[in-house]
Scaffold this motif. Structure first.
Motif, PDB file in Angstrom:
ATOM      1  N   MET A  51       0.649  -1.124   0.159  1.00  0.00           N
ATOM      2  CA  MET A  51       0.018  -0.029   0.085  1.00  0.00           C
ATOM      3  C   MET A  51       0.960   1.196  -0.088  1.00  0.00           C
ATOM      4  O   MET A  51       0.572   2.362  -0.486  1.00  0.00           O
ATOM      5  N   LYS A  52       1.998   1.254   0.692  1.00  0.00           N
ATOM      6  CA  LYS A  52       2.933   2.429   0.648  1.00  0.00           C
ATOM      7  C   LYS A  52       3.502   2.674  -0.657  1.00  0.00           C
ATOM      8  O   LYS A  52       3.531   3.761  -0.951  1.00  0.00           O
ATOM      9  N   HIS A  54       2.182   1.689  -3.542  1.00  0.00           N
ATOM     10  CA  HIS A  54       1.155   2.015  -4.559  1.00  0.00           C
ATOM     11  C   HIS A  54       1.007   3.366  -4.271  1.00  0.00           C
ATOM     12  O   HIS A  54       0.696   4.226  -5.089  1.00  0.00           O
ATOM     13  N   SER A  55       0.800   3.728  -2.956  1.00  0.00           N
ATOM     14  CA  SER A  55       0.553   5.158  -2.629  1.00  0.00           C
ATOM     15  C   SER A  55       1.694   6.157  -3.209  1.00  0.00           C
ATOM     16  O   SER A  55       1.423   7.304  -3.826  1.00  0.00           O
ATOM     17  N   SER A  58       1.187   6.331  -7.048  1.00  0.00           N
ATOM     18  CA  SER A  58      -0.034   7.059  -7.596  1.00  0.00           C
ATOM     19  C   SER A  58       0.305   8.542  -7.381  1.00  0.00           C
ATOM     20  O   SER A  58      -0.031   9.345  -8.392  1.00  0.00           O
ATOM     21  N   THR A  59       1.095   8.887  -6.354  1.00  0.00           N
ATOM     22  CA  THR A  59       1.406  10.497  -6.321  1.00  0.00           C
ATOM     23  C   THR A  59       2.663  10.649  -7.028  1.00  0.00           C
ATOM     24  O   THR A  59       2.349  11.719  -7.814  1.00  0.00           O
TER      25      THR A  59
END
Length: 104
Positions: A51-52, A54-55, A58-59
């Motif tokens: 999740m880190k 992917h975050s 995405s940013t």
């Protein structure tokens, strides 16, 4: 990976990385950290780690989000001695106070 790591550190890239470098780093990490790929005993850890990743991707892959993130990152990482007023107590290379230099 540190919990307070920047998105650049999460992906293992430099702050000047190109879009292709960002995408490549994300894909490389996704292949090793995705919960569907990791062994059962490490799935709980891999989910939060993915999740880190992917975050961060995405940013950093969106130019507008990346610019906003870079501004925030700069604000928090600049020198602690940097004054909130940039001209406060600033001296020129000639030893004059900034206020007297502006009258040239």
């Amino acid at each position: 990976m540190a919990s307070g790591a920047s998105f650049y550190e999460v992906l293992g890239i430099s702050t000047g990385a190109s879009c292709q470098e960002i995408k490549s780093a994300y894909r490389k990490l996704a292949r090793t950290c995705h919960p569907d790929v990791v062994a059962m005993k490490h799935k709980a850890d891999s989910g939060s780690e993915f999740m880190k990743i992917h975050s961060a991707y995405s940013t950093l892959s969106d130019p507008q989000k990346r610019a906003q993130y870079d501004r925030q990152l700069y604000r928090y990482t600049r020198s602690p001695n940097y004054s909130s007023l940039p001209c406060e107590n600033m001296e020129s290379s000639f030893g004059h106070k900034w206020e007297t230099d502006q009258c040239w």
